[in-house]
Scaffold this active site. Structure first.
Site, short mmCIF file in Angstrom:
data_model
loop_
_atom_site.label_atom_id
_atom_site.label_comp_id
_atom_site.label_asym_id
_atom_site.label_seq_id
_atom_site.Cartn_x
_atom_site.Cartn_y
_atom_site.Cartn_z
N HIS A 141 24.34 -8.03 -14.93
CA HIS A 141 25.80 -9.05 -14.07
C HIS A 141 26.88 -9.67 -15.11
CE1 HIS A 141 21.42 -9.85 -13.00
NE2 HIS A 141 22.07 -9.28 -11.96
N ASN A 165 -3.64 -25.61 -3.49
CA ASN A 165 -3.21 -26.30 -5.22
C ASN A 165 -2.01 -26.78 -4.88
OD1 ASN A 165 -2.63 -26.65 -7.70
ND2 ASN A 165 -3.84 -24.98 -8.19
N GLU A 195 -6.08 -28.85 -8.27
CA GLU A 195 -4.97 -29.70 -9.72
C GLU A 195 -4.66 -30.81 -8.87
OE1 GLU A 195 -1.73 -27.45 -12.60
OE2 GLU A 195 -2.58 -26.00 -10.38
N HIS A 224 2.50 -23.90 -5.60
CA HIS A 224 2.16 -22.81 -4.18
C HIS A 224 1.12 -23.26 -3.47
CE1 HIS A 224 -2.06 -22.18 -7.36
NE2 HIS A 224 -0.80 -22.57 -8.11
N CYS A 234 18.91 -13.22 -19.19
CA CYS A 234 19.85 -13.67 -18.13
C CYS A 234 19.01 -14.79 -16.61
CB CYS A 234 19.02 -12.85 -17.20
SG CYS A 234 20.66 -12.36 -15.32
#
Length: 586
Positions: free
Chosen positions: A535, A7, A37, A325, A558
């Site tokens: 964090h 892909n 795709e 991918h 985050c």
């Protein structure tokens, strides 16, 4: 022999990344390469996008006229061959078909596939022709018959859990294409299914699989295809690597999940059928056990490379090249050659959109005869006009020829001259001097647009307005050095200054004020960004893009890359809505 499925998340960006289509294909080093795709419409097919020396290609493009899905999906199969004519190579298909319902451009279907197209629709009477065409119109399948096996290059639909329409579409898609597989297997053919099916079949194939993960209807459908569950297909990768964990082929791009390998295995190679040996009566003699040497995920194509700067340490601005991918490759052995044959008509070498329509000798002669007939008709009409003018008195006859010829020239002259002028104005080269000539109308337009731009700028602070000078507008920029008042175009008197030195000092003071104001704005923005709990680091702002009551609403998460909850370096899962607007208040 090697077959690769990949892909590529857009063929154009991958070609740009590698420099050319040929370099992209050669980097995969395979005999048959199946792309999903491609994101190319039929009108965009060009030789540099679909043709490469040493390869034959077969495309299926999205035919859906829905604007929201324009340039969406699309698959392509590239076959590496030494010759496209009279070749005994297995990689060169003996037949090819776009789609899987047998309804797309049936005249272009060639070879044994023609008879199979009609049988492919058996048992699908519950669907109308329009429904079948709708399912097969998104460019999600190319079928190539390689004599020893029939290869399906498939891009399975994606459907969110709350999108009822796409869930129904996905179910219909797989129901129809499975019927095609069963039809071929019933005829004794071997079937290969490769591509991005958008299904992670078991919990081991997904990073964050929950307790009910495997109860999904499409995951159950996938597992029902497999031999161990009574089906006819073999999941080649999982058969060769039954216990390999964290073997993923796709990662979310917006969360940086590649950094911690937080993804899913949704790109597959499925094989069904007997082996090619003559003594294949025993049960253990199947194609995978006899002819599949290995199956691997080509992890070297990941966008995230070891040594890249983490997102929370400044790596967010670094652009990662590549698809979300990675390819999956299967290596085959002991595949005999096939009788000599040529490339099927579906090959892009025969595609009019790529090379145009070849003119025949008859069409060229016909065009020449048409041009001569037009010329003769024009001459005859001129002769008739001259003959009509010659009738009348002797005096009229003496001047008729001159008058008629002059009138004809007068009628033809302006048209000929106009055409010549049009061609000259269209193709004549501009001189260097012409680029520096200013048009008064253009200057007035530019001045008006400049004034409009200046009036539309936002005042950073009211401190720039004083009684002796006009308001100074400052354009906010990401660079503090750019925050300088635009007063260079005006004279010292216009700005309330006695001398140029005083004006320069005034500009400097105002620039300092602008710089301080910009720093104050940046500090305010920095203080308004919350810190994540895990964090204690500044969060990143995002915007809801999904349709619903929160569309367009900002929130903070985050900044670290997504990863397993057991990893303290990964995203801590912090979430907070930004200051609510009135339309979002409940």
């Amino acid at each position: 022999m090697k077959i690769v499925t990949y892909n590529i998340n857009g063929l154009r960006p991958r070609i740009s990344q590698f420099g050319s289509l040929r370099k992209l294909l050669d980097s995969l080093d395979a005999d048959i390469i199946c792309f999903q795709e491609t994101k190319i419409s039929k009108q965009e097919l060009r030789a540099d996008l679909v043709r490469a020396d040493g390869y034959e290609s077969f495309f299926s493009c999205n035919r859906n006229f829905d604007k929201s899905r324009a340039g969406y999906s699309g698959v392509a199969t590239f076959c590496r061959v030494k010759s496209a004519f009279s070749s005994d190579e297995v990689a060169l298909p003996v037949a090819a078909e776009e789609g899987f319902t047998g309804l797309l451009e049936s005249p272009r279907v060639t070879g044994p596939q023609k008879d199979e197209c009609s049988s492919a629709l058996e048992g699908l009477e519950e669907f109308s022709r329009d429904e079948l065409l709708k399912v097969d119109s998104e460019g999600r399948c190319v079928i190539t018959d390689h004599s020893h096996f029939v290869l399906f290059n498939v891009y399975g639909p994606r459907a969110d859990c709350d999108d009822t329409e796409r869930i129904q579409f996905k179910g219909t898609f797989f129901k129809i294409i499975q019927r095609r597989w069963e039809c071929l297997l019933h005829q004794g053919r071997r079937v290969f299914v490769v591509g991005d099916l958008n299904i992670a079949p078991t919990a081991i194939d997904r990073c964050d699989a929950g307790p009910d993960f495997e109860n999904n209807e499409f995951r159950r459908w996938f597992r029902s295809l497999l031999v161990e569950n009574g089906g006819q297909f073999v999941d080649v990768f999982r058969t060769k690597h039954p216990d390999r964990r964290e073997a993923y082929t796709c990662w979310p791009t917006n969360t940086g999940a590649e950094e911690f390998n937080f993804g899913a295995r949704i790109d597959h190679i499925l094989i069904s059928g007997s082996c090619l040996h003559e003594e294949s009566g025993q049960e253990e003699h199947n194609f995978v056990s006899c002819h599949v040497e290995d199956c691997e995920i080509l992890i070297q194509f990941k966008r995230w490379k070891p040594g890249n700067t983490p997102r929370w340490k400044g790596g967010r601005s670094i652009k990662l090249e590549g698809s979300d991918h990675v390819p999956v490759c299967v290596s085959l052995e002991e595949i005999p050659s096939v009788p000599p044959h040529g490339a099927p008509s579906l090959s892009t070498r025969y595609c009019p959109q790529v090379y145009g329509c070849q003119q025949t000798l008859v069409s060229m002669l016909t065009r020449k005869q048409s041009a001569e007939s037009v010329k003769n008709s024009e001459e005859s009409s001129s002769f008739l006009e001259a003959h009509d003018c010659s009738e009348g008195s002797a005096r009229q006859r003496s001047c008729s020829t001159t008058f008629c010829l002059g009138s004809n020239l007068a009628k033809a002259g302006p048209h000929v001259e106009t055409r010549k002028k049009a061609r000259q104005s269209q193709w004549s080269q501009l001189s260097l001097k012409s680029f520096f000539q200013k048009s008064s109308s253009h200057s007035e337009t530019f001045a008006r647009s400049t004034n409009d731009i200046k009036l539309s700028r936002t005042d950073v602070s009211a401190s720039f307005c004083c009684s002796n000078s006009s308001p100074v507008h400052v354009e906010v920029s990401s660079n503090p050095k750019d925050c300088i008042a635009d007063v260079s175009a005006s004279s010292p008197a216009d700005n309330g200054c006695d001398t140029i030195a005083d004006c320069q000092l005034s500009v400097k003071e105002k620039s300092n004020v602008a710089l301080l104001e910009w720093q104050r704005i940046q500090q305010h923005m920095q203080n308004s960004i919350p810190l994540c709990k895990g964090h204690n680091e500044p969060c990143v702002a995002r915007v809801v893009k999904k349709a619903g009551p929160n569309l367009g609403r900002r929130f903070y998460v985050c900044a670290r890359a997504e990863g397993p909850a057991s990893n303290p370096e990964a995203n801590c899962g912090y979430f907070k809505w930004a200051a609510s607007n009135s339309k979002h208040k409940r």
